[in-house]
Write a protein that holds these residues in place. Sequence first.
Motif, mmCIF file in Angstrom:
data_model
loop_
_atom_site.group_PDB
_atom_site.id
_atom_site.type_symbol
_atom_site.label_atom_id
_atom_site.label_comp_id
_atom_site.label_asym_id
_atom_site.label_seq_id
_atom_site.Cartn_x
_atom_site.Cartn_y
_atom_site.Cartn_z
ATOM 1 N N MET A 150 17.851 25.127 118.001
ATOM 2 C CA MET A 150 17.337 24.800 119.339
ATOM 3 C C MET A 150 18.418 24.984 120.410
ATOM 4 N N PHE A 151 19.654 24.582 120.080
ATOM 5 C CA PHE A 151 20.753 24.761 121.039
ATOM 6 C C PHE A 151 21.065 26.241 121.259
ATOM 7 N N VAL A 152 20.978 27.034 120.187
ATOM 8 C CA VAL A 152 21.210 28.482 120.334
ATOM 9 C C VAL A 152 20.150 29.085 121.246
ATOM 10 N N VAL A 153 18.890 28.712 121.001
ATOM 11 C CA VAL A 153 17.807 29.243 121.844
ATOM 12 C C VAL A 153 18.030 28.848 123.306
ATOM 13 N N VAL A 157 20.462 31.997 124.207
ATOM 14 C CA VAL A 157 19.431 33.006 124.467
ATOM 15 C C VAL A 157 18.846 32.860 125.872
ATOM 16 N N LEU A 158 18.361 31.655 126.192
ATOM 17 C CA LEU A 158 17.695 31.471 127.484
ATOM 18 C C LEU A 158 18.679 31.401 128.656
ATOM 19 N N LEU A 159 19.703 30.573 128.533
ATOM 20 C CA LEU A 159 20.645 30.396 129.639
ATOM 21 C C LEU A 159 21.818 31.370 129.594
ATOM 22 N N GLY A 160 22.169 31.857 128.416
ATOM 23 C CA GLY A 160 23.260 32.810 128.276
ATOM 24 C C GLY A 160 24.640 32.231 128.545
ATOM 25 N N PRO A 163 28.055 32.155 123.484
ATOM 26 C CA PRO A 163 27.706 33.238 122.549
ATOM 27 C C PRO A 163 26.886 32.719 121.379
ATOM 28 N N ALA A 164 26.041 33.578 120.849
ATOM 29 C CA ALA A 164 25.202 33.203 119.708
ATOM 30 C C ALA A 164 25.606 33.947 118.442
ATOM 31 N N GLN A 165 26.518 34.903 118.540
ATOM 32 C CA GLN A 165 26.814 35.765 117.410
ATOM 33 C C GLN A 165 27.848 35.215 116.447
ATOM 34 N N GLY A 166 28.462 34.069 116.724
ATOM 35 C CA GLY A 166 29.430 33.491 115.799
ATOM 36 C C GLY A 166 30.857 33.730 116.233
ATOM 37 N N ARG A 180 34.927 29.400 122.892
ATOM 38 C CA ARG A 180 33.522 29.500 123.313
ATOM 39 C C ARG A 180 32.593 29.574 122.110
ATOM 40 N N ALA A 181 33.036 30.249 121.036
ATOM 41 C CA ALA A 181 32.202 30.365 119.836
ATOM 42 C C ALA A 181 32.091 29.035 119.096
ATOM 43 N N LEU A 182 33.095 28.171 119.230
ATOM 44 C CA LEU A 182 33.075 26.887 118.527
ATOM 45 C C LEU A 182 32.303 25.805 119.272
ATOM 46 N N ILE A 183 32.120 25.972 120.573
ATOM 47 C CA ILE A 183 31.505 24.907 121.376
ATOM 48 C C ILE A 183 30.104 24.572 120.880
ATOM 49 N N LEU A 184 29.262 25.549 120.723
ATOM 50 C CA LEU A 184 27.860 25.295 120.348
ATOM 51 C C LEU A 184 27.727 24.602 118.988
ATOM 52 N N PRO A 185 28.359 25.114 117.926
ATOM 53 C CA PRO A 185 28.234 24.395 116.654
ATOM 54 C C PRO A 185 28.905 23.024 116.675
#
Length: 197
Positions: A150-153, A157-160, A163-166, A180-185
């Motif tokens: 849900m956070f990735v979406v 994806v929606l807000l950009g 990054p979603a690619q890891g 930046r890649a570590l923030i979301l997970p």
Amino acid sequence: MLRYAATRILFLALGLLVASALIFATLRILPGDVAQMIAGTEGTPAQVERIRSDLGLDRPVAAQYLEWIGGVLTGDLGTSMLTRASVAGELAAKAQVTIPLGALSLVIALAFALPLGVVSAVRHRTRTGTAIGVVSQLLAAVPVVWAGLMFVVLFAVLLGWLPAQGFPRAGWQDPVGAIRALILPAVTIGIVEGAML
């Protein structure tokens, strides 16, 4: 006190030894032949036997385990049967991402859990305390994988924004991209773990 600590350390060592023996034996008992996988579908029986001999898989399981545990006790984790790369090297490469991710997740979880836990305790049996309790129970029930998706979406994806690619291929040579890649997970794990705390 010293005797208690020594007893605990002894039980820990015995537990690790038993667990390692069980895991080692289980991996040898499971269906599938590593030598056959390395040889591929085109491999002849002679090639499979040569690979099995090179890897030491033709020896008794107990002898394989004793050699492995001896290596572990001396700091040699061995080499991967499939990739032939050093296991310690592969662990070190993965730890460059896993350790910072775990640390950042823990910081976020504590930053989220401690203040809300204090407010919930101080305002026990009030609307605020009840609301914090309800929200924390709901967040604790959310599977981390689903929250991550849900956070990735939303944020990638929606807000950009992220990054979603890891993790970037350059790793920590690109520190901004790595962070930046570590923030979301980290936020995903931190919020769910923080709700449990």
